[in-house]
Design a protein around this motif. Structure first.
Motif: not given
Length: 339
Positions: A138-142, A212-213, A259-260, A265-267
């Motif tokens: 819902r927007g974060l990966l985009r 990705l991290l 930000v990435h 890390r949050l996910y």
């Protein structure tokens, strides 16, 4: 109350910039405030949302995944000193290639904006509607994908074009051929599933986010080296001002990428606190899944992959040095600078 639900449009919203970012003839994402400070794209609400979800995670006894770029603090090849020698001796193609390859890889990241990803609510036992992972589709990966590869259809460059712009500022026009870009810079997926009770698409997705991290950490390690070389007064002497400005663009990319890193890390931190539904109707600890897969990624990036990459780079660079008229001297000096 702290807000924990956002629409896609809100998470893609940018600030009203006092001045847009334009470099080397390219219109780029992000912009500047009235004081001239750089502001990353799509962070008007994304940044406070990430902070709110992080607070929520910590209030529940969790935290961001305990990892940072120091994981990759081992030997780099070529070292900064070796890279400086090559540039100083007119063999700057190696550094030019590295900047080009980074730009191409960043462009591939644009796929995050368009690829279909699994619905993690179907994986999680708990409700995730007020978590960051509930907003990935819902927007974060985009937003992440647009940061990396820009919006070419709108004439707006992302990190890909930013790397090309700073490369061209430092080097000017060159006749270097396009370098070979690796197909994959993350840890290859294992052929066999580590968690056969887990639907394969979810295991692959967690592995994908971990990869990705690690790629972001690798980029983070490269920022300081790149800036150091661009700011070295003994290098790019005929384009000193342009090289200094190129270093400023690297730092803007660093600000974006922070930000990435926070997001990823949050996910993974949120996933560790969940229980995952299994194909046999049971459940499995998200902590076990994330920690096991992350351990494999770290092993690849810190133990298995570095010597392979170093050997490949050393062979390539010695071949490049061999074509120089003073190859014997340069090779001696180059090898003496090995870490």
């Amino acid at each position: 109350m702290t807000r924990l639900r956002y629409t896609e449009e809100e998470l893609l919203r940018s600030h009203d910039y006092a001045r847009p970012q334009t470099e080397a003839g390219h219109r780029l994402h992000g912009g500047f405030d009235a004081a001239g400070a750089y502001i990353p794209p799509r962070t008007l609400l994304r940044k406070p949302a990430l902070d709110a979800w992080t607070e929520r995670l910590r209030a529940r006894g969790g935290d961001l995944l305990a990892a940072d770029s120091s994981l990759l603090a081992g030997v780099r090849y070529p070292s900064d000193a070796q890279q400086k020698l090559l540039i100083h001796e007119g063999l700057g193609q190696t550094f030019w290639n590295s900047l080009t390859i980074i730009g191409v890889i960043e462009a591939r990241g644009r796929a995050l904006a368009d690829l279909p990803f699994p619905d993690l609510q179907e994986l999680a036992v708990q409700d995730i509607s007020e978590l960051a992972i509930g907003h990935m589709n819902r927007g974060l990966l985009r937003a992440h994908g647009l940061d990396e590869g820009g919006e070419p259809e709108a004439g707006l460059g992302g990190h890909d074009v930013m790397w090309f712009a700073l490369r061209d500022l430092a080097f000017g026009k060159t006749d270097f051929p396009m370098p070979l870009v690796p197909d994959n810079i993350g840890r290859p997926d294992a052929s066999a599933s580590v968690f056969p009770r887990l639907a394969v698409q979810y295991e692959r997705f967690v592995h994908f986010i971990g990869n990705l991290l690690m790629i972001e950490f690798r980029a983070e390690r490269g920022f300081s080296s790149t800036e150091k070389l661009l700011r070295d007064p003994e290098l790019f002497t005929d384009r000193r001002a342009q090289a200094e400005h190129a270093a400023e663009i690297v730092n803007r990319i660093r600000i974006d990428e922070a930000v990435h890193v926070h997001s990823l890390r949050l996910y993974l931190g949120e996933l560790r606190l969940l229980d995952f539904k299994t194909v046999d109707g049971g459940s499995i600890s998200g902590r076990d899944v994330v920690d096991t897969l992350w351990e494999g990624i770290v092993k690849w990036a810190t133990v298995e992959q570095p010597p392979l990459a170093a050997a490949q780079q050393k062979k390539l660079l010695l071949e490049r040095i061999a074509a120089h008229p003073e190859h014997a001297r340069i090779e001696r000096e180059f090898l003496a600078l090995e870490e």
